[in-house]
Design an enzyme around this catalytic site. Structure first.
Site, short mmCIF file in Angstrom:
data_model
loop_
_atom_site.label_atom_id
_atom_site.label_comp_id
_atom_site.label_asym_id
_atom_site.label_seq_id
_atom_site.Cartn_x
_atom_site.Cartn_y
_atom_site.Cartn_z
N ASP A 121 0.86 -1.18 0.00
CA ASP A 121 0.00 0.00 0.00
C ASP A 121 0.90 1.24 0.00
O ASP A 121 1.84 1.32 0.80
CB ASP A 121 -0.85 -0.02 1.29
CG ASP A 121 -2.26 0.48 1.06
OD1 ASP A 121 -2.39 1.58 0.49
OD2 ASP A 121 -3.21 -0.19 1.48
N ASP A 225 -3.31 4.82 -2.20
CA ASP A 225 -4.32 5.34 -1.29
C ASP A 225 -4.84 6.70 -1.75
O ASP A 225 -4.05 7.55 -2.18
CB ASP A 225 -3.66 5.49 0.09
CG ASP A 225 -4.64 5.76 1.19
OD1 ASP A 225 -5.46 4.88 1.49
OD2 ASP A 225 -4.59 6.87 1.78
N GLU A 292 -6.85 3.82 -5.62
CA GLU A 292 -8.10 4.03 -4.88
C GLU A 292 -8.64 5.39 -5.29
O GLU A 292 -8.07 6.43 -4.94
CB GLU A 292 -7.87 3.99 -3.37
CG GLU A 292 -9.19 4.02 -2.60
CD GLU A 292 -9.08 4.48 -1.17
OE1 GLU A 292 -9.94 4.09 -0.36
OE2 GLU A 292 -8.16 5.25 -0.84
N HIS A 353 -11.27 -2.66 3.89
CA HIS A 353 -11.16 -2.32 5.30
C HIS A 353 -11.89 -1.03 5.67
O HIS A 353 -11.80 -0.58 6.81
CB HIS A 353 -9.68 -2.21 5.67
CG HIS A 353 -9.01 -1.12 4.89
ND1 HIS A 353 -8.80 -1.19 3.53
CD2 HIS A 353 -8.53 0.08 5.27
CE1 HIS A 353 -8.22 -0.08 3.13
NE2 HIS A 353 -8.05 0.71 4.15
N ASP A 354 -12.56 -0.41 4.71
CA ASP A 354 -13.29 0.84 4.97
C ASP A 354 -14.80 0.66 4.87
O ASP A 354 -15.54 1.58 5.19
CB ASP A 354 -12.89 1.91 3.95
CG ASP A 354 -11.42 2.28 4.04
OD1 ASP A 354 -10.86 2.23 5.15
OD2 ASP A 354 -10.84 2.61 2.99
#
Ligand code: GLC
Length: 573
Positions: A121, A225, A292, A353-354
């Site tokens: 990431d 990200d 993302e 994970h969000d």
């Protein structure tokens, strides 16, 4: 197949030049399957209640056996953990609670030894406010690193009002006042995550160095990200009004403003192309970048460049908002095929994970989860599986005031009577709820850790919903994923073929059907989203049933096929 008419003209395998012209296999990342590990919650190797890299290494055989081909790890870098790693203090070091740099190298080697790939990431947009760069930057207006972040004077009188009307991604102003130097700094996400200034060439050089470093350590790909926030407009002009109260996965406008100057800046698209050049220049096998970003498929494909010269992939989050109904799923696949036609390549994402766990949106229904897995692993694109999805790990409600997630803290003022209905429509303000420890068995902490107490508790149903229990049950969600991953890997049409949607013809609206076409054999996929049985004509009798979500399906289809509720099948052609 009659009764199910073609919507698109017959596709010859040769219409996809990348795949077949030279008889070549596509680059590995186009046909891979990705599994996201949230390191804090996956496996605890040292018994401190927090997942770590040695714990993950100890579970690699499970992942290899499951059949996933690429792992993506949420950040493991040195961090105050205010946002559990999405706030980096030292890009080159590893958080002590997760392990050491040596553990990262060992992880890379162990992953590669199993023939798998690994994706790291990259949080390029911001750092932690404890990063030495930001400490220096905020020290004085004349600091040599002042310009590494976005500082502005406030509006008059007294500069006590934020410089403009820009909202953060979570609502409210994204500007934060610094008493010492009496200026405001900009943060797209939370206040302790100040945005870097990519218009400063030193920042850009340093961060490209970070990217290069981790690729050289052995990452096969990078997940970027909130990449859509990287460049802000130099004018710092107010964002225009919008009627939208909230942003969503497929539209970043919200909080009553368009994100004109803060999101999807043209310079970010240009930067995507620069990154592509860098990544392609690293010797060794090809690497990939996945961004993302938020928006409609049409808006997002701009990140991939006009000539497929930008990011290799972007997350398509529209999948998260698609109703569990045949017509909705069919429209989704149609849109993705249209907007991400070759040479672009789509992704299929149902959780991370969000976001609330995918099975939660499906009413905790195992049959529906299996059907969605069948869609995800048979459509054209790269599937991203979030850890625990393969066992149907449930979402677990945790009140905002008990949240460890900084987003929960940010929304602590929201009363429970409001949080509940929002949760029902898929808006969770406490991301802890989807980050509970992986359930490995029915032992203490679900086998995640030997600690007395773990950073988040095991999910309440871990005694029955866990890896060991599902391994014993041939009809489990876990086995469904294993079978799908195996058939996808073995079948060129599924991992490298083109996709043609098949029309309904006389077929029921709740059945979604498509053909995956490849020179080495084609297959048809039929997915029944109805709550009851439906019968569909499938042409000639005797076609081999290569897969069914239902383990008791017959080995061959007749001239018609009876699909049971939530049944998905793959038929040989
Ligand atoms: C991304 C991450 C999320 C994080 C945020 C800020 O959306 O997925 O977990 O909190 O960016 O870095």
């Amino acid at each position: 197949m009659h009764g199910i008419a073609r919507v698109h003209p017959a596709g010859e395998a040769s219409r996809d030049p990348r795949l077949t012209k030279l008889g070549e296999e596509p680059p590995w990342w186009r046909s891979t399957t990705v599994y996201q590990v949230y390191p804090r919650s996956f496996a605890d190797g040292n018994g401190d209640g927090i997942g770590d890299l040695p714990g993950l290494i100890g579970r690699l055989d499970y992942l290899a056996d499951l059949g996933v081909e690429t792992l993506w790890l949420s950040p493991f870098y040195d961090s105050p953990q205010a946002d559990f790693g999405y706030d980096i203090r030292d890009h080159f070091d590893v958080a002590a609670e997760y392990g050491s740099r040596g553990d990262v190298r060992r992880l890379v080697d162990e992953v590669h030894a199993r023939g798998m790939k690994i994706v790291f990431d990259m949080v390029l947009n911001h750092t932690s406010d404890e990063h030495p760069w930001f400490r220096e930057s905020r020290a004085s207006r004349t600091s040599p690193r002042r310009d590494w972040y976005l500082w502005r004077e406030g509006r008059r009188p007294g500069g006590k009002a934020p410089p403009n009307n820009w909202k953060s991604m979570l609502g409210g102003t994204g500007w934060h006042y610094d008493e010492r130097t009496r200026e405001w700094y900009w943060a797209s996400f939370l206040g302790f995550q100040p945005d870097l200034n990519y218009r400063n060439p030193d920042v850009k050089r340093e961060m490209l160095g970070v990217v290069r470093h981790w690729l050289e350590v052995g990452a096969d790909g990078l997940r970027l990200d909130i990449f859509n926030a990287l460049f802000k407009d130099e004018s710092f002009a107010d964002n225009p009004f919008s009627a939208r109260p909230f942003p969503s996965e497929d539209n970043p406008d919200g909080f009553f403003q368009r994100s004109k100057h803060t999101i999807d800046h043209p310079d970010t698209f240009a930067f995507a192309r620069e990154l592509r050049v860098l990544v392609d220049s690293i010797p060794g096998p090809p690497r990939f970048l996945v961004g993302e970003v938020f928006g409609s498929p049409r808006a997002l494909r701009r990140y991939c460049g006009d000539r497929d010269d930008g990011l290799h992939l972007v997350f398509l989050f529209k999948t998260l908002r698609t109703a569990y109904r045949g017509p909705a799923v069919r429209a989704l696949v149609e849109e993705i095929e249209r907007e991400f036609a070759e040479p672009l390549h789509p992704t299929y994402v149902f959780g991370n994970h969000d976001r609330p766990r995918s099975i939660h949106r499906l009413g905790d229904h195992a049959g529906r989860a299996k059907l969605m897995a069948t869609l995800q692993l048979t459509a054209r694109g790269v599937p991203f599986i979030y850890y625990g999805e393969e066992i149907g790990m449930p979402q677990h409600t945790i009140a905002l005031e008990h949240g460890k997630d900084p987003v929960a803290a940010r929304f602590r003022f929201v009363p429970d009577w409001l949080a509940r209905p929002l949760r029902k429509i898929g808006i969770s303000m406490n991301r802890d709820e989807c980050r509970l420890p992986m359930a490995w068995d029915d032992g203490p902490n679900g086998g995640f850790s030997t600690a007395e107490e773990t950073w988040l508790p095991a999910h309440p149903l871990y005694e029955s919903i866990n890896v060991a229990a599902e391994r014993r049950d041939p009809d489990s969600i876990l086995h469904c994923y294993r079978r799908l991953l195996a058939i996808r890997r073995e079948t060129p049409a599924l991992h490298a073929g083109s996709l043609e949607l098949l029309g309904h013809g006389r077929g029921p609206a709740d059945v979604v059907a498509y053909r995956r076409v490849h020179s080495r054999g084609s297959v048809d996929v039929l997915l029944n989203f109805a709550d009851g049985d439906v019968t569909v004509p499938v042409g000639a009798a005797g076609r081999a049933m290569l897969f069914s979500t239902h383990v008791d399906a017959p080995p061959r289809a007749g001239r018609t096929l009876r699909l049971r509720a939530h049944e998905g099948v793959i038929l040989a052609r």
